[in-house]
Design a protein around this motif. Structure first.
Motif, PDB file in Angstrom:
ATOM      1  N   THR A 174       0.804  -1.186   0.005  1.00 38.58           N
ATOM      2  CA  THR A 174       0.026  -0.055  -0.067  1.00 38.58           C
ATOM      3  C   THR A 174       0.909   1.269   0.061  1.00 38.58           C
ATOM      4  O   THR A 174       0.665   2.063  -0.784  1.00 38.58           O
ATOM      5  N   ARG A 175       1.822   1.295   0.932  1.00 38.04           N
ATOM      6  CA  ARG A 175       2.940   2.528   0.823  1.00 38.04           C
ATOM      7  C   ARG A 175       3.405   2.687  -0.511  1.00 38.04           C
ATOM      8  O   ARG A 175       3.499   3.745  -1.037  1.00 38.04           O
ATOM      9  N   ASP A 176       4.120   1.568  -1.216  1.00 42.56           N
ATOM     10  CA  ASP A 176       4.761   1.534  -2.325  1.00 42.56           C
ATOM     11  C   ASP A 176       3.537   2.336  -3.501  1.00 42.56           C
ATOM     12  O   ASP A 176       3.788   2.871  -4.238  1.00 42.56           O
ATOM     13  N   GLN A 177       2.117   1.825  -3.607  1.00 43.84           N
ATOM     14  CA  GLN A 177       1.547   2.204  -4.167  1.00 43.84           C
ATOM     15  C   GLN A 177       1.047   3.713  -4.157  1.00 43.84           C
ATOM     16  O   GLN A 177       0.887   4.508  -5.166  1.00 43.84           O
ATOM     17  N   VAL A 178       1.099   4.197  -2.862  1.00 45.15           N
ATOM     18  CA  VAL A 178       0.703   5.588  -2.723  1.00 45.15           C
ATOM     19  C   VAL A 178       1.915   6.637  -3.321  1.00 45.15           C
ATOM     20  O   VAL A 178       1.657   7.645  -3.864  1.00 45.15           O
ATOM     21  N   VAL A 179       3.113   6.045  -3.042  1.00 44.68           N
ATOM     22  CA  VAL A 179       4.433   6.719  -3.456  1.00 44.68           C
ATOM     23  C   VAL A 179       4.312   6.783  -4.927  1.00 44.68           C
ATOM     24  O   VAL A 179       4.565   7.779  -5.557  1.00 44.68           O
ATOM     25  N   ARG A 180       3.960   5.737  -5.613  1.00 45.49           N
ATOM     26  CA  ARG A 180       3.739   5.509  -7.020  1.00 45.49           C
ATOM     27  C   ARG A 180       2.660   6.683  -7.704  1.00 45.49           C
ATOM     28  O   ARG A 180       2.955   7.297  -8.634  1.00 45.49           O
ATOM     29  N   TYR A 181       1.479   6.439  -6.981  1.00 45.88           N
ATOM     30  CA  TYR A 181       0.604   7.386  -7.498  1.00 45.88           C
ATOM     31  C   TYR A 181       1.007   8.956  -7.187  1.00 45.88           C
ATOM     32  O   TYR A 181       0.699   9.691  -7.799  1.00 45.88           O
ATOM     33  N   GLN A 182       1.268   9.096  -6.194  1.00 45.31           N
ATOM     34  CA  GLN A 182       2.050  10.798  -5.788  1.00 45.31           C
ATOM     35  C   GLN A 182       2.972  11.188  -6.665  1.00 45.31           C
ATOM     36  O   GLN A 182       3.155  12.345  -7.164  1.00 45.31           O
ATOM     37  N   ALA A 183       3.947  10.144  -7.056  1.00 44.99           N
ATOM     38  CA  ALA A 183       5.070  10.499  -8.133  1.00 44.99           C
ATOM     39  C   ALA A 183       4.409  10.635  -9.612  1.00 44.99           C
ATOM     40  O   ALA A 183       5.161  10.924 -10.456  1.00 44.99           O
TER      41      ALA A 183
END
Length: 89
Positions: free
Chosen positions: A35-44
């Motif tokens: 979930t953390r990786d997905q949030v970082v990807r989405y924000q980037a």
């Protein structure tokens, strides 16, 4: 007198419970990391990965790690039972 099979069965139950606890903890950690990786990807602004591609391998690894931790429990438990029941005779 407790039979050897009963004691071995209790060790196997303990191993199954330990596997479940370890697996649940590792899956929870994997879910948090995913979930953390997905949030970082989405924000980037980069594309997110699917659950199948990003989370399933982590669950597979968690199952293997839990199994590797449970194997010594079974071996040690069965060995201890066999050794202790030989001394009782």
């Amino acid at each position: 007198m407790i039979h050897r099979r009963v004691v071995i069965a209790l060790w196997l139950v303990f191993a199954v419970v330990a596997w479940n606890v370890i697996f649940d903890r590792l899956v929870w950690t994997a879910a948090t990391d995913f979930t953390r990786d997905q949030v970082v990807r989405y924000q980037a602004g980069t594309p997110v990965t699917s659950i199948h591609d990003g989370f399933s391998p982590r669950v597979r690894i968690a199952a293997w790690q839990a199994s590797l931790w449970t194997l010594p429990i079974v071996v040690a438990g069965v060995a201890a039972v066999l050794i202790s029941f030989r001394r009782v005779r």
